[in-house]
Design a protein around this motif. Sequence first.
Motif, short mmCIF file in Angstrom:
data_model
loop_
_atom_site.label_atom_id
_atom_site.label_comp_id
_atom_site.label_asym_id
_atom_site.label_seq_id
_atom_site.Cartn_x
_atom_site.Cartn_y
_atom_site.Cartn_z
N GLN A 141 -7.84 3.78 1.76
CA GLN A 141 -8.28 2.62 2.57
C GLN A 141 -7.07 1.84 3.08
N LEU A 142 -6.03 1.72 2.22
CA LEU A 142 -4.86 0.93 2.61
C LEU A 142 -4.08 1.61 3.74
N PHE A 143 -3.91 2.93 3.63
CA PHE A 143 -3.23 3.63 4.73
C PHE A 143 -4.01 3.42 6.02
N ARG A 144 -5.32 3.57 5.93
CA ARG A 144 -6.14 3.40 7.15
C ARG A 144 -5.95 2.00 7.71
N ARG A 145 -5.98 1.00 6.82
CA ARG A 145 -5.89 -0.38 7.28
C ARG A 145 -4.54 -0.67 7.92
N PHE A 146 -3.45 -0.31 7.24
CA PHE A 146 -2.13 -0.69 7.77
C PHE A 146 -1.77 0.14 9.01
N LEU A 240 10.95 5.87 11.74
CA LEU A 240 11.34 5.52 10.37
C LEU A 240 10.92 4.08 10.05
N GLU A 241 11.11 3.21 11.02
CA GLU A 241 10.81 1.79 10.79
C GLU A 241 9.32 1.55 10.50
N VAL A 242 8.48 2.13 11.35
CA VAL A 242 7.05 1.85 11.18
C VAL A 242 6.50 2.54 9.93
N VAL A 243 7.00 3.75 9.65
CA VAL A 243 6.52 4.47 8.47
C VAL A 243 6.98 3.74 7.20
N GLU A 244 8.23 3.27 7.23
CA GLU A 244 8.75 2.53 6.06
C GLU A 244 7.91 1.27 5.81
N LYS A 245 7.55 0.61 6.90
CA LYS A 245 6.75 -0.61 6.76
C LYS A 245 5.39 -0.30 6.11
N ILE A 246 4.75 0.76 6.61
CA ILE A 246 3.41 1.09 6.11
C ILE A 246 3.45 1.57 4.66
N VAL A 247 4.41 2.43 4.34
CA VAL A 247 4.52 2.93 2.97
C VAL A 247 4.78 1.77 2.01
N VAL A 250 1.55 -0.27 1.54
CA VAL A 250 0.56 0.39 0.67
C VAL A 250 1.02 0.31 -0.78
N ALA A 251 2.29 0.64 -1.02
CA ALA A 251 2.79 0.67 -2.41
C ALA A 251 2.69 -0.73 -3.03
N GLU A 252 3.08 -1.73 -2.25
CA GLU A 252 3.07 -3.09 -2.82
C GLU A 252 1.65 -3.62 -3.00
N ALA A 253 0.75 -3.24 -2.10
CA ALA A 253 -0.65 -3.67 -2.27
C ALA A 253 -1.24 -3.06 -3.55
N LEU A 254 -0.68 -1.94 -3.98
CA LEU A 254 -1.15 -1.31 -5.22
C LEU A 254 -0.35 -1.78 -6.43
N GLY A 255 0.48 -2.80 -6.21
CA GLY A 255 1.20 -3.40 -7.32
C GLY A 255 2.47 -2.66 -7.73
N LYS A 256 2.96 -1.75 -6.87
CA LYS A 256 4.15 -1.00 -7.24
C LYS A 256 5.42 -1.73 -6.78
N LYS A 257 6.49 -1.52 -7.54
CA LYS A 257 7.78 -2.11 -7.15
C LYS A 257 8.62 -1.06 -6.45
N ILE A 258 9.31 -1.51 -5.39
CA ILE A 258 10.17 -0.59 -4.65
C ILE A 258 11.63 -0.86 -5.03
#
Length: 454
Positions: A141-146, A240-247, A250-258
Amino acid sequence: MKRTWVKDVVEKVGKKVVLFGWINSKRDHGEVVFLDLRDRSGVVQLVGGKELAEFSLEDVVAVEGKVTTRDPRFFNPRLATGKVEVQVEKITLISSAKTLPFDIYGSGKEINEEVRLKYRYLDLRRPRLQRNLYLRHQALQLFRRFLTEEGFWEIETPNLSKSTPEGARDFLVPSRLHPGKFYALPQSPQQYKQLLMVAGIERYFQIATCFRDEDLRADRQFEFKQVDIEMSFVERDDVLEVVEKIVTQVAEALGKKIYQKPFPRLTYQEAMKKFHQDKFDLRENKKEDVLAFAWVIDFPLFEKTETREINPMHHPFTAPHPEDIKLLDKDPLAVRSWQYDLVCNGEEVGGGSIRITDPKIQEKIFRILGHSPQEIKEKFGHLLEAFEYGVPPHGGIALGFDRLVSFFAGEESIREVIAFPVNASGRTAVMDAPSEVAPSQLEELGIRVVGKKK
Ligand code: ASP
């Protein structure tokens, strides 16, 4: 009365509820019997008399009862509903359960995987796998949304189609209407997404199923999901910029740290020098619960492999670096490309490129790869022709969705985040395919099985 989800009983103290679910545990004290009832949302304690004793683990039941607060001495901090219980007024058996072939309450990692996959529908009852499937749902759902927020359209492309090379063997599907001819299941939607750019779609994505018949190394599946993306009027850094933003979103919405933002970029040469491979782990402490993303850029266009003198490093649609086009004839292995990979914690989680849009260069690449003019026409004529009707510059990427979800879930194997994976020998969970088919089906397809490959 309407059904209440188990997790919601905490809001219904003093009220009557109707619950449905499975018996998760049983404690029989003679006059008083406790059952734990489980539905997808959680577990709650049921209290009643002897009538509860006749139920067995995993029976499916309907319960009517009143929610009460437990005596504080019996609060159970391990349950989200641990401060309440349901005084059973009526309990009905909907379906009884045999003894399960294995325990479903623990992690399951100690159980033989073949057995787990044979009874995957039971294995999936375990809380760990329920959490994984929910997380996978959220990630979808998050990939679809972003992606939608960035202006991408989700467009589906055919699964019964023509071969598109990604370096693996095709899965073939015989055609009944055209005996002797075959469809190939897509190794990726690569050519279709490029055709969508010719069509003027500009920003496309698809959570695409890809099929590759290759040896099942530790963490491969014959079919897997990619977040497949393509964009027009872009250069490498735009992608690279747009993919980095979306990834990141998604990761942060799922509570992950980058680990590091923006994602570090290494050239292929740098990566090979430092790590001796093009995927690597930047974390100092591999036990940290962080995602160390990095980009690898400036890949060579071609590579020499064990079986082939010259092979595309990514796929044959990847654009050569403009400065190196002059080397194509003289020294093809020295040509750099517009390929980029995304790596995370030592694994490749994505790969893409800016594409060739000049039909002459595309043809030349096919020729360097050893295709005859006849073959080029048969296999890729449609793409070369499309490029003659006004093609925008374009590029894209595909992210390995199963692998990403396994990182989000903290799982080592992608099989733990796929509902029905194939086992190590390529047989499907529960349904045990591939299997033989009726002679009449083969006849209809004009196919004779001449023998089994040893
Ligand atoms: N089709 C490529 C792959 O499956 C990804 C891409 O170049 O966009 O790896």
